[in-house]
Scaffold this motif. Sequence first.
Motif, PDB file in Angstrom:
ATOM      1  N   ALA A  61      21.134  77.477 -33.243  1.00  0.00           N
ATOM      2  CA  ALA A  61      20.719  77.228 -32.036  1.00  0.00           C
ATOM      3  C   ALA A  61      20.329  75.965 -31.073  1.00  0.00           C
ATOM      4  O   ALA A  61      21.005  75.884 -30.060  1.00  0.00           O
ATOM      5  CB  ALA A  61      18.835  76.686 -31.955  1.00  0.00           C
ATOM      6  N   THR A  62      21.098  74.796 -32.295  1.00  0.00           N
ATOM      7  CA  THR A  62      21.513  73.711 -31.288  1.00  0.00           C
ATOM      8  C   THR A  62      22.972  74.179 -31.147  1.00  0.00           C
ATOM      9  O   THR A  62      23.514  73.738 -30.009  1.00  0.00           O
ATOM     10  CB  THR A  62      21.526  72.852 -32.584  1.00  0.00           C
ATOM     11  OG1 THR A  62      20.165  72.726 -33.512  1.00  0.00           O
ATOM     12  CG2 THR A  62      22.452  70.917 -31.586  1.00  0.00           C
ATOM     13  N   GLU A  63      23.492  74.273 -31.688  1.00  0.00           N
ATOM     14  CA  GLU A  63      24.960  75.005 -31.491  1.00  0.00           C
ATOM     15  C   GLU A  63      25.212  75.817 -30.347  1.00  0.00           C
ATOM     16  O   GLU A  63      25.473  75.891 -29.570  1.00  0.00           O
ATOM     17  CB  GLU A  63      25.942  75.757 -32.549  1.00  0.00           C
ATOM     18  CG  GLU A  63      26.368  74.711 -33.543  1.00  0.00           C
ATOM     19  CD  GLU A  63      27.139  75.896 -34.605  1.00  0.00           C
ATOM     20  OE1 GLU A  63      27.530  75.296 -35.676  1.00  0.00           O
ATOM     21  OE2 GLU A  63      27.987  76.517 -34.270  1.00  0.00           O
ATOM     22  N   ASP A  64      24.325  77.181 -29.726  1.00  0.00           N
ATOM     23  CA  ASP A  64      24.154  77.521 -29.040  1.00  0.00           C
ATOM     24  C   ASP A  64      23.764  77.293 -27.750  1.00  0.00           C
ATOM     25  O   ASP A  64      24.708  76.983 -26.920  1.00  0.00           O
ATOM     26  CB  ASP A  64      23.088  78.727 -29.257  1.00  0.00           C
ATOM     27  CG  ASP A  64      23.519  79.683 -28.172  1.00  0.00           C
ATOM     28  OD1 ASP A  64      23.794  80.506 -28.167  1.00  0.00           O
ATOM     29  OD2 ASP A  64      21.626  79.924 -27.321  1.00  0.00           O
ATOM     30  N   ALA A  65      22.809  76.185 -28.062  1.00  0.00           N
ATOM     31  CA  ALA A  65      22.503  75.749 -26.571  1.00  0.00           C
ATOM     32  C   ALA A  65      23.771  74.184 -26.532  1.00  0.00           C
ATOM     33  O   ALA A  65      23.589  74.033 -25.184  1.00  0.00           O
ATOM     34  CB  ALA A  65      20.973  74.255 -27.165  1.00  0.00           C
ATOM     35  N   GLN A  66      24.193  73.968 -26.841  1.00  0.00           N
ATOM     36  CA  GLN A  66      25.541  73.037 -26.550  1.00  0.00           C
ATOM     37  C   GLN A  66      26.556  73.757 -26.043  1.00  0.00           C
ATOM     38  O   GLN A  66      27.028  73.451 -24.793  1.00  0.00           O
ATOM     39  CB  GLN A  66      25.731  72.194 -28.406  1.00  0.00           C
ATOM     40  CG  GLN A  66      25.443  71.075 -28.355  1.00  0.00           C
ATOM     41  CD  GLN A  66      26.141  70.710 -29.697  1.00  0.00           C
ATOM     42  OE1 GLN A  66      26.138  71.652 -30.307  1.00  0.00           O
ATOM     43  NE2 GLN A  66      24.461  69.668 -30.176  1.00  0.00           N
ATOM     44  N   ALA A  67      26.757  74.473 -26.844  1.00  0.00           N
ATOM     45  CA  ALA A  67      27.344  76.198 -26.403  1.00  0.00           C
ATOM     46  C   ALA A  67      27.656  75.998 -24.829  1.00  0.00           C
ATOM     47  O   ALA A  67      28.387  76.420 -24.202  1.00  0.00           O
ATOM     48  CB  ALA A  67      27.451  77.224 -26.956  1.00  0.00           C
ATOM     49  N   VAL A  68      26.511  76.554 -24.031  1.00  0.00           N
ATOM     50  CA  VAL A  68      25.851  77.093 -23.360  1.00  0.00           C
ATOM     51  C   VAL A  68      25.768  76.040 -22.095  1.00  0.00           C
ATOM     52  O   VAL A  68      26.726  76.257 -20.846  1.00  0.00           O
ATOM     53  CB  VAL A  68      24.628  77.173 -23.019  1.00  0.00           C
ATOM     54  CG1 VAL A  68      23.390  77.708 -21.697  1.00  0.00           C
ATOM     55  CG2 VAL A  68      24.308  78.498 -23.710  1.00  0.00           C
ATOM     56  N   ASP A  69      25.225  74.607 -22.231  1.00  0.00           N
ATOM     57  CA  ASP A  69      25.865  73.370 -21.400  1.00  0.00           C
ATOM     58  C   ASP A  69      27.245  73.383 -21.240  1.00  0.00           C
ATOM     59  O   ASP A  69      28.259  72.676 -20.394  1.00  0.00           O
ATOM     60  CB  ASP A  69      25.480  72.398 -22.891  1.00  0.00           C
ATOM     61  CG  ASP A  69      23.812  71.769 -22.408  1.00  0.00           C
ATOM     62  OD1 ASP A  69      23.347  72.954 -21.737  1.00  0.00           O
ATOM     63  OD2 ASP A  69      23.352  70.441 -22.794  1.00  0.00           O
ATOM     64  N   GLN A  70      28.369  73.488 -22.062  1.00  0.00           N
ATOM     65  CA  GLN A  70      29.720  73.270 -21.968  1.00  0.00           C
ATOM     66  C   GLN A  70      30.642  74.907 -21.298  1.00  0.00           C
ATOM     67  O   GLN A  70      30.795  74.317 -20.291  1.00  0.00           O
ATOM     68  CB  GLN A  70      30.622  72.988 -23.107  1.00  0.00           C
ATOM     69  CG  GLN A  70      30.166  71.732 -23.795  1.00  0.00           C
ATOM     70  CD  GLN A  70      30.925  72.577 -25.728  1.00  0.00           C
ATOM     71  OE1 GLN A  70      31.565  72.922 -25.771  1.00  0.00           O
ATOM     72  NE2 GLN A  70      30.629  71.514 -26.758  1.00  0.00           N
ATOM     73  N   LEU A  71      29.634  75.488 -21.546  1.00  0.00           N
ATOM     74  CA  LEU A  71      30.362  76.598 -20.255  1.00  0.00           C
ATOM     75  C   LEU A  71      30.018  76.304 -19.004  1.00  0.00           C
ATOM     76  O   LEU A  71      30.533  76.958 -18.097  1.00  0.00           O
ATOM     77  CB  LEU A  71      29.469  78.408 -20.631  1.00  0.00           C
ATOM     78  CG  LEU A  71      29.761  79.564 -19.854  1.00  0.00           C
ATOM     79  CD1 LEU A  71      31.126  79.689 -19.946  1.00  0.00           C
ATOM     80  CD2 LEU A  71      28.973  80.211 -19.936  1.00  0.00           C
ATOM     81  N   MET A  72      28.210  76.077 -18.281  1.00  0.00           N
ATOM     82  CA  MET A  72      27.659  75.043 -17.523  1.00  0.00           C
ATOM     83  C   MET A  72      28.768  74.559 -17.286  1.00  0.00           C
ATOM     84  O   MET A  72      29.259  74.621 -15.615  1.00  0.00           O
ATOM     85  CB  MET A  72      26.463  74.853 -17.552  1.00  0.00           C
ATOM     86  CG  MET A  72      25.660  75.696 -17.561  1.00  0.00           C
ATOM     87  SD  MET A  72      25.212  77.203 -16.456  1.00  0.00           S
ATOM     88  CE  MET A  72      25.232  78.724 -17.724  1.00  0.00           C
TER      89      MET A  72
END
Lengths: 167, 167
Positions: B37-48
């Motif tokens: 869940a943490t990794e997912d949030a970080q990856a979404v931030d990087q995509l944005m």
Amino acid sequence: MVCNLTIGRPKYAAVEARLGQILARAEALRAELTRLATEDAQAVDQLMASYRLPKATAEEKAARQAAIEATTKQVVQAPLATARACVELIALAQETAQKGNPNAAGDAHAGMFCAEAGLKIALMNVLLDLKLANDRAFVAQVEAELAPIKVRRLSLFQEIDALINAR
Amino acid sequence: MVCNLTIGRPKYAAVEARLGQILARAEALRAELTRLATEDAQAVDQLMASYRLPKATAEEKAARQAAIEATTKQVVQAPLATARACVELIALAQETAQKGNPNAAGDAHAGMFCAEAGLKIALMNVLLDLKLANDRAFVAQVEAELAPIKVRRLSLFQEIDALINAR
């Protein structure tokens, strides 16, 4: 979250009032579901306590049986109310997915899937609890209340399936 | 919880070793899902962040596009791993419902319904993220990994439906 990513943005001014209502109702349902979880645990404790009542004499047996019957009826209430609240939450999540910021529609659908899990768990628990009840009229009344909820659960599968396949 | 209501009780001695394994694996999966869940949030931030890169010059445009492509591939990983973990959790919950203390089987099924919701949400997110990817080979590879997960999701509906109707 989707409501908050929509409300206040000029682009979504037309749906703002409705999403404000949805947000308020969803928060109220969250509070209600939290309260129902506590009520459910308390009712299960009372049911367990009634099974532990003494049953040495005929009077004790009769009192124990009456207590079991009463607490069984009580234990059905919280999951039944939970199932109803989840059905309402699912409808709110669907409406939010349609009207809210489309960039966050996936989050509205995620909320819908969680509410669907809550609905299934609540429905399963009502059905499990009903097996303990002997009062035919009570069972028939609860089953009548469950009927539209069961129909909704089946139609949901089609909708969620279509949603996932449409990606 | 169902494992803990089974392990150590003489009546369930025959399944104790297996339920101990299930409990350990379920706890490991819980930790893994929390990390994802943490990794997912970080990856979404990087995509944005990659979408917000400058695009004034041709070089900037090319660098931004490369960053979007790379972060899109990254953003698929956490929900894909989440879907796999949920499929495993569902199997563990089913086995626990069959082998564990039958008085708590409903709780094992509740866990299964929650893992099913996690599976649907993860699957939806992988499919949403894949729409952003342009690399055909990458999309084909992820779709091949998803195929058995999608089949499992459909078979689950039958099983859960049978479960609820059997009550």
